[in-house]
Design a protein around this motif. Structure first.
Motif, PDB file in Angstrom:
ATOM      1  N   SER A 189      46.338  30.015  80.099  1.00  0.00           N
ATOM      2  CA  SER A 189      47.449  29.077  79.955  1.00  0.00           C
ATOM      3  C   SER A 189      48.789  29.693  80.330  1.00  0.00           C
ATOM      4  O   SER A 189      49.226  30.679  79.726  1.00  0.00           O
ATOM      5  CB  SER A 189      47.506  28.572  78.508  1.00  0.00           C
ATOM      6  N   THR A 190      49.441  29.106  81.322  1.00  0.00           N
ATOM      7  CA  THR A 190      50.780  29.546  81.722  1.00  0.00           C
ATOM      8  C   THR A 190      51.774  29.344  80.595  1.00  0.00           C
ATOM      9  O   THR A 190      52.629  30.204  80.328  1.00  0.00           O
ATOM     10  CB  THR A 190      51.228  28.770  82.972  1.00  0.00           C
ATOM     11  N   ALA A 191      51.672  28.219  79.896  1.00  0.00           N
ATOM     12  CA  ALA A 191      52.616  27.925  78.816  1.00  0.00           C
ATOM     13  C   ALA A 191      52.487  28.939  77.681  1.00  0.00           C
ATOM     14  O   ALA A 191      53.498  29.395  77.121  1.00  0.00           O
ATOM     15  CB  ALA A 191      52.373  26.505  78.288  1.00  0.00           C
ATOM     16  N   ILE A 192      51.251  29.306  77.337  1.00  0.00           N
ATOM     17  CA  ILE A 192      51.062  30.300  76.275  1.00  0.00           C
ATOM     18  C   ILE A 192      51.620  31.654  76.710  1.00  0.00           C
ATOM     19  O   ILE A 192      52.283  32.349  75.932  1.00  0.00           O
ATOM     20  CB  ILE A 192      49.571  30.412  75.899  1.00  0.00           C
ATOM     21  N   ALA A 193      51.368  32.033  77.957  1.00  0.00           N
ATOM     22  CA  ALA A 193      51.893  33.310  78.459  1.00  0.00           C
ATOM     23  C   ALA A 193      53.418  33.335  78.407  1.00  0.00           C
ATOM     24  O   ALA A 193      54.031  34.346  78.042  1.00  0.00           O
ATOM     25  CB  ALA A 193      51.404  33.555  79.879  1.00  0.00           C
ATOM     26  N   GLU A 194      54.045  32.208  78.761  1.00  0.00           N
ATOM     27  CA  GLU A 194      55.506  32.143  78.707  1.00  0.00           C
ATOM     28  C   GLU A 194      56.009  32.253  77.268  1.00  0.00           C
ATOM     29  O   GLU A 194      57.021  32.910  76.999  1.00  0.00           O
ATOM     30  CB  GLU A 194      55.985  30.842  79.352  1.00  0.00           C
ATOM     31  N   ALA A 195      55.311  31.609  76.346  1.00  0.00           N
ATOM     32  CA  ALA A 195      55.715  31.709  74.936  1.00  0.00           C
ATOM     33  C   ALA A 195      55.631  33.153  74.455  1.00  0.00           C
ATOM     34  O   ALA A 195      56.532  33.650  73.767  1.00  0.00           O
ATOM     35  CB  ALA A 195      54.826  30.802  74.081  1.00  0.00           C
ATOM     36  N   ILE A 196      54.554  33.844  74.837  1.00  0.00           N
ATOM     37  CA  ILE A 196      54.398  35.244  74.446  1.00  0.00           C
ATOM     38  C   ILE A 196      55.528  36.086  75.029  1.00  0.00           C
ATOM     39  O   ILE A 196      56.072  36.976  74.366  1.00  0.00           O
ATOM     40  CB  ILE A 196      53.026  35.768  74.896  1.00  0.00           C
TER      41      ILE A 196
END
Length: 356
Positions: free
Chosen positions: A279-286
């Protein structure tokens, strides 16, 4: 998808000539990423007939290209059941190493497709043609090493190379977070949960809404921001009308994602099993140090969010509890590192072909 088709060949082109073999219509950004664009004319047949002949027509056109240009390696970045099969067949015929790319937990995706015909079509494409294309490929790129568990055959596992999608992360800017909160009327001391992504069945929107509502009942200072569009956007908007702490933004510009994440205290992802790759969104959140609450949607999510769970109560607790842990960033997502991985892969295939 476009940023992948843009970033990966851009990274390869510093060492290799990279031809785009495909339809005439591409965006300028993609066009600039390749050394050359070898156009293939789209067949002017009725849609249903064009669909039936996609693989043979694609194979014929790729075979013509290979005969005329003799490339060292042929790779495809998406469409494992169609593009992947075309590339695999052509590679075997002409003795050229090929690279396929698996972008999600593809063997489970058909579960979430609507309609009997849609499910059957996707099952055939991924689970039948996709498996065949994997067997024909020289190497298969997976997004994270934990995806190896989806392939039982030793011969297939020997083909797997873990390279995530490339991602360039912007620097943090506290002013952006403040602007988002002020613009939505969210107090500075409130707790904010965000969800960014396509509002579609594979994202399990009913679960998202239930978890958010339960969490808001437990915390009166919790606000939930939902950004994205899709077929279930109106469902989300209807559910949010009765609660002022729901903020449904609809489709947003890509540049606003960092601001929303920096305004968040926790990020929520409720994708169904098989619905996510990495997930791109999860990676960005991290990247922005935002703790992540997520369903156990696949190996990629579990690798980034070890606490991922399918238990609804656990998801609610994650939104409410301020001790929710941060996730783990996958290796080699930085564009420079990612490009190095792709160059190493292509270089090794060329060397093996020369020495073999």
């Amino acid at each position: 998808m476009e940023h992948l088709v843009y970033e990966i060949p851009s990274g390869l082109s510093s060492e290799f000539d990279v031809d785009l073999v495909g339809l005439e219509e591409t965006s300028p950004r993609i066009e600039e990423s390749f050394s050359r664009h070898v156009s293939i004319r789209r067949a002017r047949w009725p849609g249903w007939l064009r669909g039936l002949t996609t693989i043979p027509v694609g194979y014929i056109n790729l075979a013509r290209y290979i005969k005329a240009n003799r490339p060292d390696v042929v790779l495809t970045l998406s469409g494992i059941g169609i593009n992947g099969l075309v590339v695999g067949l052509a590679g075997r015929r002409f003795g050229i190493p090929t690279v396929n790319r698996v972008t999600s937990d593809i063997f489970k995706v058909w579960w979430h497709k609507g309609g009997v015909f849609g499910r059957l079509s996707l099952f055939v494409r991924n689970n039948v043609l996709g498996r065949l294309s994997i067997r024909l490929s020289t190497k298969v790129v997976i997004l994270h090493r934990d995806f190896r568990s989806r392939f039982r055959s030793k011969s297939i596992q020997n083909k797997l190379v873990a390279i995530p999608q490339p991602m360039a992360f912007p620097d943090a800017d506290p002013n952006q977070a403040r602007n988002i909160r002020e613009g939505l009327g969210i107090p500075a001391d409130a707790r904010v949960a965000s969800c960014i992504g396509r509002l579609a069945p594979d994202k399990n929107i009913p679960l998202l809404l239930r978890v958010a509502k339960r969490a808001m009942e437990e915390r009166s200072d919790l606000h939930v921001i939902i950004a994205g569009s899709g077929p279930l956007e109106e469902t989300v908007r209807r559910a949010a009308r009765s609660e002022s702490r729901f903020h449904v933004l609809g489709e947003i510009e890509r540049g606003r994602v960092p601001a929303i994440l920096q305004a968040s205290d926790v990020f929520l992802s409720t994708a169904r099993p098989g619905g996510e790759g990495l997930s791109t969104a999860i990676a960005e959140a991290i990247h922005f140090n935002v703790p992540v609450v997520a369903t156990a949607s696949g190996p990629g999510t579990l690798a980034m969010v070890p606490t991922a769970s399918m238990d609804e109560t656990a998801l609610v607790k994650g939104l409410v509890d301020e001790s929710t842990p941060q996730g783990v960033m996958p290796e080699n997502m930085d564009p420079a590192d990612n490009a190095g991985c792709w160059r190493d892969l292509v270089r090794s295939l060329i060397e093996d072909r020369v020495t073999g």
